[in-house]
Design a protein around this motif. Structure first.
Motif, PDB file in Angstrom:
ATOM      1  N   GLU A  82      -0.910  -1.912   6.270  1.00 34.09           N
ATOM      2  CA  GLU A  82      -0.874  -0.641   6.966  1.00 34.09           C
ATOM      3  C   GLU A  82       0.475  -0.434   7.647  1.00 34.09           C
ATOM      4  O   GLU A  82       0.900   0.688   7.899  1.00 34.09           O
ATOM      5  CB  GLU A  82      -1.997  -0.578   7.997  1.00 34.09           C
ATOM      6  N   LEU A 115      -4.077  10.439  -1.139  1.00 35.63           N
ATOM      7  CA  LEU A 115      -4.986   9.283  -1.125  1.00 35.63           C
ATOM      8  C   LEU A 115      -4.316   8.081  -0.478  1.00 35.63           C
ATOM      9  O   LEU A 115      -4.943   7.347   0.301  1.00 35.63           O
ATOM     10  CB  LEU A 115      -5.419   8.936  -2.555  1.00 35.63           C
ATOM     11  N   GLN A 118      -4.051   8.466   3.286  1.00 38.84           N
ATOM     12  CA  GLN A 118      -5.347   8.312   3.949  1.00 38.84           C
ATOM     13  C   GLN A 118      -5.842   6.869   3.953  1.00 38.84           C
ATOM     14  O   GLN A 118      -6.919   6.576   4.482  1.00 38.84           O
ATOM     15  CB  GLN A 118      -6.381   9.203   3.248  1.00 38.84           C
ATOM     16  N   ARG A 120      -6.703   5.022   1.330  1.00 37.56           N
ATOM     17  CA  ARG A 120      -7.800   4.833   0.372  1.00 37.56           C
ATOM     18  C   ARG A 120      -7.375   4.039  -0.854  1.00 37.56           C
ATOM     19  O   ARG A 120      -8.182   3.817  -1.751  1.00 37.56           O
ATOM     20  CB  ARG A 120      -8.351   6.198  -0.042  1.00 37.56           C
ATOM     21  N   VAL A 121      -6.115   3.611  -0.882  1.00 32.87           N
ATOM     22  CA  VAL A 121      -5.589   2.896  -2.048  1.00 32.87           C
ATOM     23  C   VAL A 121      -5.215   1.473  -1.636  1.00 32.87           C
ATOM     24  O   VAL A 121      -4.591   1.269  -0.601  1.00 32.87           O
ATOM     25  CB  VAL A 121      -4.368   3.622  -2.639  1.00 32.87           C
ATOM     26  N   GLU A 122      -5.616   0.508  -2.462  1.00 30.40           N
ATOM     27  CA  GLU A 122      -5.263  -0.896  -2.251  1.00 30.40           C
ATOM     28  C   GLU A 122      -4.485  -1.407  -3.456  1.00 30.40           C
ATOM     29  O   GLU A 122      -4.781  -1.038  -4.594  1.00 30.40           O
ATOM     30  CB  GLU A 122      -6.512  -1.761  -2.076  1.00 30.40           C
ATOM     31  N   VAL A 127      -4.144  -2.678   1.792  1.00 33.05           N
ATOM     32  CA  VAL A 127      -4.152  -1.230   1.931  1.00 33.05           C
ATOM     33  C   VAL A 127      -2.715  -0.729   2.017  1.00 33.05           C
ATOM     34  O   VAL A 127      -1.908  -1.263   2.775  1.00 33.05           O
ATOM     35  CB  VAL A 127      -4.936  -0.802   3.190  1.00 33.05           C
ATOM     36  N   ARG A 129      -0.238   2.477   2.806  1.00 34.11           N
ATOM     37  CA  ARG A 129      -0.149   3.801   3.425  1.00 34.11           C
ATOM     38  C   ARG A 129       1.215   4.450   3.218  1.00 34.11           C
ATOM     39  O   ARG A 129       1.349   5.650   3.301  1.00 34.11           O
ATOM     40  CB  ARG A 129      -0.446   3.710   4.930  1.00 34.11           C
ATOM     41  N   VAL A 144      -9.079   2.248  -5.698  1.00 36.74           N
ATOM     42  CA  VAL A 144      -9.173   3.500  -4.955  1.00 36.74           C
ATOM     43  C   VAL A 144     -10.598   3.605  -4.425  1.00 36.74           C
ATOM     44  O   VAL A 144     -11.560   3.536  -5.196  1.00 36.74           O
ATOM     45  CB  VAL A 144      -8.852   4.720  -5.839  1.00 36.74           C
ATOM     46  N   ASP A 145     -10.718   3.706  -3.101  1.00 30.20           N
ATOM     47  CA  ASP A 145     -12.032   3.732  -2.453  1.00 30.20           C
ATOM     48  C   ASP A 145     -12.859   2.502  -2.836  1.00 30.20           C
ATOM     49  O   ASP A 145     -14.081   2.572  -2.985  1.00 30.20           O
ATOM     50  CB  ASP A 145     -12.792   5.010  -2.806  1.00 30.20           C
TER      51      ASP A 145
END
Length: 335
Positions: A82, A115, A118, A120-122, A127, A129, A144-145
Motif C-alpha cells: 500500500e 481498480l 481502490q 482491489r488489485v494484488e 496489494v 495502489r 482482482v477482488d
C-alpha cells in the motif's frame, strides 16, 4: 628547656607547629586516602565555590508507557504494498499493470487504473495502489477482488461438450472421430492442446482442453481433489442404502473407491437418474462403482469439472472459458 621569647621579650606560649618533611608526607598521604575514599563513593573532590549549594539527586519523573505502532507480521506485506514499495522490474522491462489487466479482459485501461487506486488489485500477494507498476505477465500472479486473473496471452482454456461415440484423443489410428478433429484448426495454427482427463467413447459431456500442462496435470491428479460431477441413468430403482454404501466406500478390483456426494434425482420405468460427485479419475470409475452396487449405467454425462459447468452447451461445440472460470480453476489447483 626555656620557653622561647617573642621579639618584645614576652614568653611565646603558642603550641609549637609541626614542621619538616615527615609532617608534610603524612599530610599528603592522608589527603590521598581521603580523595580515594570520596571517589569510590561518587564524590568529586574540588574546591567549593562561594555560594555553592549542596548537590541534590535529580528528581525521578514518571515516564508514560511506550505504545508501539508496529503492525503484526502478517500485515507487513500488505502495508508495504500500500505504501508503493512493491518490488519493481529494471527500467524498460515488463508491462504496465493496467495495460496487462485491460488485455486480459478485466476492464478498460482507465477502469483498471481505478481498480488499482481502490486497492482491489494484488500482484504476487501484495496489494498495489500506485499507478505505473510494471510486471512480467509470464510469472506474476495477479488477482482482482481476490480472484486469480491469468494474464498470459498465449494460454488457452477451452470447454468441449464431447459427443457420445467420440474418442478422447487428439488423433485415432483407426480413423474414428476424436477430440483432435474438433480442434484441428487450432492445432494447425500452432496451439498444442492437452485434454484434461479422459472420457470413454460412450460417455459424453464436459472435457477441458488447455495448453497449460501444469494446470492439466493438477486437475487430473487426485491429490488436488478437484470434484467432477456426473449425471447417470442407471437400471433399477436406487434406494437410500445405495448412496450410503457409495459414500462409505466400495471395494473394486484396483482398490477401494468412495464418492463425495450422491443424490437420486428421478425414479421411473425401472430406471433411475442419479447425480454423483467424486474427485477420483480412475478409468471407468463411475461405471464400475454403480455396477458394483447393482445399478449398471445406461447413459453417463459429465456436467462439471471444479468450478466449470457444461451448462446448455451443445454436443460437439467448443467455448472459451470466461475470465472468472479460469481464475477459479487456477485457484482450485493452488496456482
Amino acid at each position: 628547656m626555656s620557653t622561647p621569647a617573642r621579639r618584645d621579650g614576652t614568653p611565646d606560649r603558642r603550641k609549637p607547629a609541626r614542621g619538616g618533611s615527615v609532617d608534610r608526607a603524612v599530610r599528603a598521604r592522608a589527603a590521598q586516602s581521603a580523595e580515594r575514599g570520596n571517589t569510590s563513593r561518587g564524590v568529586r573532590i574540588g574546591k567549593k565555590s562561594p555560594g555553592a549549594q549542596k548537590a541534590t539527586p535529580p528528581r525521578q519523573v514518571a515516564q508514560p508507557p511506550v505504545v508501539s505502532n508496529a503492525k503484526p507480521a502478517r500485515r507487513q506485506n500488505v502495508a508495504s504494498a500500500e505504501s508503493g514499495n512493491h518490488p519493481k522490474l529494471p527500467w524498460g522491462e515488463g508491462e504496465r499493470l493496467q495495460k496487462v489487466l485491460a488485455r486480459a479482459g478485466v476492464a478498460s485501461r482507465r477502469a483498471a487504473e481505478e481498480l488499482i487506486a481502490q486497492g482491489r488489485v494484488e500482484v504476487d500477494g501484495l496489494v498495489v495502489r500506485g499507478q505505473g507498476l510494471r510486471i512480467d505477465p509470464r510469472h506474476a500472479v495477479v488477482r482482482v477482488d481476490g480472484t486469480r486473473v491469468v494474464v498470459r496471452e498465449e494460454l488457452v482454456h477451452l470447454a468441449l461438450n464431447k459427443p457420445k461415440g467420440w474418442q478422447s484423443t487428439m488423433s485415432d489410428d483407426l480413423g474414428r472421430p476424436c477430440v483432435g478433429d474438433i480442434v484441428a484448426e487450432r492445432v494447425a495454427a500452432g496451439q498444442r492442446l492437452f485434454h484434461v482427463g479422459r472420457l470413454d467413447a460412450d460417455t459424453e459431456g464436459l472435457l477441458l482442453l488447455t495448453n497449460d500442462g501444469e494446470v492439466a496435470h493438477r486437475l487430473t491428479h487426485p491429490s488436488y481433489e478437484v470434484a467432477k460431477t456426473y449425471l447417470a441413468t442407471v437400471r433399477g430403482v436406487v434406494d437410500r442404502a445405495v448412496g450410503k454404501r457409495l459414500r462409505e466406500g466400495v471395494e473394486l478390483d484396483d482398490g477401494p473407491a468412495v464418492v463425495d456426494r450422491f443424490q437420486v434425482l428421478e425414479l421411473g420405468e425401472g430406471r433411475s437418474l442419479v447425480k454423483i460427485v467424486l474427485h477420483e479419475g480412475r478409468k471407468h470409475i463411475v461405471r464400475r462403482l454403480l455396477s458394483a452396487v447393482g445399478h449398471p449405467v445406461v447413459r453417463l454425462v459429465r456436467t462439471d469439472i471444479g468450478p466449470v459447468a457444461l451448462g446448455n452447451q451443445r454436443p460437439g461445440t467448443l467455448r472459451v472459458l470466461g475470465r472468472d472460470e479460469v481464475g477459479k480453476l487456477y485457484e482450485a489447483v493452488s496456482l
